[in-house]
Design a protein around this motif. Structure first.
Motif, short mmCIF file in Angstrom:
data_model
loop_
_atom_site.label_atom_id
_atom_site.label_comp_id
_atom_site.label_asym_id
_atom_site.label_seq_id
_atom_site.Cartn_x
_atom_site.Cartn_y
_atom_site.Cartn_z
N THR A 10 0.94 -1.18 0.03
CA THR A 10 -0.02 -0.02 0.09
C THR A 10 1.05 1.15 -0.01
O THR A 10 2.04 1.16 0.59
CB THR A 10 -0.81 0.00 1.30
OG1 THR A 10 -0.07 0.00 2.28
CG2 THR A 10 -1.71 -1.14 1.27
N PHE A 11 0.22 2.26 -0.75
CA PHE A 11 1.01 3.56 -0.66
C PHE A 11 0.37 4.52 -0.17
O PHE A 11 -0.72 4.95 -0.59
CB PHE A 11 1.47 3.88 -2.28
CG PHE A 11 2.49 2.62 -2.60
CD1 PHE A 11 1.90 1.49 -3.18
CD2 PHE A 11 3.58 3.07 -3.00
CE1 PHE A 11 2.74 0.49 -3.55
CE2 PHE A 11 4.69 1.96 -3.31
CZ PHE A 11 4.22 0.74 -3.76
N TYR A 49 3.97 8.38 1.14
CA TYR A 49 5.29 7.58 0.71
C TYR A 49 6.15 8.34 -0.23
O TYR A 49 5.64 8.99 -1.15
CB TYR A 49 4.56 6.16 0.20
CG TYR A 49 5.80 5.29 -0.50
CD1 TYR A 49 5.94 5.01 -1.80
CD2 TYR A 49 6.22 4.64 0.34
CE1 TYR A 49 6.91 4.00 -2.30
CE2 TYR A 49 7.49 3.67 0.10
CZ TYR A 49 7.63 3.37 -1.38
OH TYR A 49 8.40 2.51 -1.73
N TRP A 55 4.50 9.79 -3.76
CA TRP A 55 3.77 8.99 -4.69
C TRP A 55 2.37 9.43 -4.46
O TRP A 55 1.91 9.30 -5.55
CB TRP A 55 3.59 7.59 -3.81
CG TRP A 55 3.44 6.41 -4.62
CD1 TRP A 55 2.38 5.86 -4.79
CD2 TRP A 55 4.36 5.78 -5.32
NE1 TRP A 55 2.45 5.07 -5.77
CE2 TRP A 55 3.75 5.05 -6.10
CE3 TRP A 55 5.62 6.25 -5.81
CZ2 TRP A 55 4.60 4.00 -6.85
CZ3 TRP A 55 6.33 5.35 -6.68
CH2 TRP A 55 5.72 4.08 -7.31
N ARG A 56 2.00 10.21 -3.67
CA ARG A 56 0.37 10.59 -3.64
C ARG A 56 0.12 11.69 -4.75
O ARG A 56 -0.93 11.59 -5.54
CB ARG A 56 -0.02 11.07 -2.24
CG ARG A 56 -1.57 11.69 -2.16
CD ARG A 56 -1.62 11.68 -0.86
NE ARG A 56 -1.88 10.45 -0.18
CZ ARG A 56 -1.93 10.44 1.27
NH1 ARG A 56 -1.86 11.60 2.12
NH2 ARG A 56 -1.93 9.02 1.72
N GLY A 65 2.83 13.27 -6.72
CA GLY A 65 3.91 13.54 -7.93
C GLY A 65 4.76 14.50 -7.59
O GLY A 65 5.53 15.04 -8.57
N ARG A 113 7.03 8.11 -11.77
CA ARG A 113 6.33 7.12 -10.92
C ARG A 113 5.32 6.35 -11.81
O ARG A 113 4.60 7.14 -12.53
CB ARG A 113 5.98 7.40 -9.62
CG ARG A 113 4.43 7.95 -9.38
CD ARG A 113 4.60 8.81 -8.48
NE ARG A 113 3.10 9.13 -8.06
CZ ARG A 113 2.50 10.13 -8.88
NH1 ARG A 113 3.14 10.62 -9.89
NH2 ARG A 113 1.25 10.57 -8.55
N ASP A 114 5.23 5.11 -11.72
CA ASP A 114 4.10 4.55 -12.29
C ASP A 114 3.22 3.61 -11.37
O ASP A 114 3.96 2.56 -10.49
CB ASP A 114 4.64 3.46 -13.47
CG ASP A 114 3.44 2.69 -14.07
OD1 ASP A 114 2.48 2.45 -13.50
OD2 ASP A 114 3.70 2.55 -15.42
N SER A 115 2.18 4.20 -10.68
CA SER A 115 1.64 3.54 -9.44
C SER A 115 1.15 2.19 -9.88
O SER A 115 1.19 1.40 -8.81
CB SER A 115 0.45 4.71 -9.26
OG SER A 115 0.85 5.66 -8.87
N LYS A 158 4.15 -0.03 -9.71
CA LYS A 158 4.86 0.30 -8.29
C LYS A 158 6.29 0.52 -8.40
O LYS A 158 7.06 0.07 -7.88
CB LYS A 158 4.69 -0.90 -7.34
CG LYS A 158 3.26 -1.14 -6.93
CD LYS A 158 3.13 -2.02 -5.72
CE LYS A 158 3.29 -3.44 -6.07
NZ LYS A 158 3.14 -4.34 -5.05
#
Length: 123
Positions: A28-29, A32, A53-54, A56, A72-74, A77
């Motif tokens: 889970t992110f 982060y 992460w949330r 960018g 990032r590529d959610s 991951k």
């Protein structure tokens, strides 16, 4: 325990490009952050770039601004570091790191580290 697996290092000529990737095993992110550091022989490990992460949000070291791009590529991951216009002084082992906190440039703020991938810029 979170695992970070890096890939994409190698040998490139000055002016060339490389893309590094780092995939996280985290499930889970929330709050982060993932970042890239590098360490050249005889030097301290230094911050290169980071992304939250949330939303960018990104941050870069002055030495790489305008040349490197972190993304990032959610779904995958994975965090990427696109490195363009590489210089011999970019030669180092590049490490991926993660933190459950806000984006920081100090290595002590990061909890998990990848194994490192060598980037060599040379003719």
């Amino acid at each position: 325990q979170e695992q970070l697996v890096e890939s994409g290092g190698g040998l490139v000529q000055p002016g060339g490009s490389l893309r590094l990737a780092c995939t996280s095993s985290r499930r889970t992110f929330g709050t982060y952050t993932m970042a890239w550091f590098r360490q050249a022989p005889g030097r301290e490990r230094e911050f290169v770039a980071g992304v939250t992460w949330r939303n960018g949000y990104t941050s870069y070291a002055d030495s790489v601004k305008g040349r490197f791009t972190i993304s990032r590529d959610s779904a995958e991951k994975t965090v990427y570091l696109q490195m363009n216009s590489l210089k011999p002084e970019d030669t180092a082992v590049y490490y991926c790191a993660s933190s459950g906190g806000v984006l920081a440039t100090r290595r002590e703020r990061y909890d998990y580290w990848g194994q490192g991938t060598q980037v060599t810029v040379s003719t």
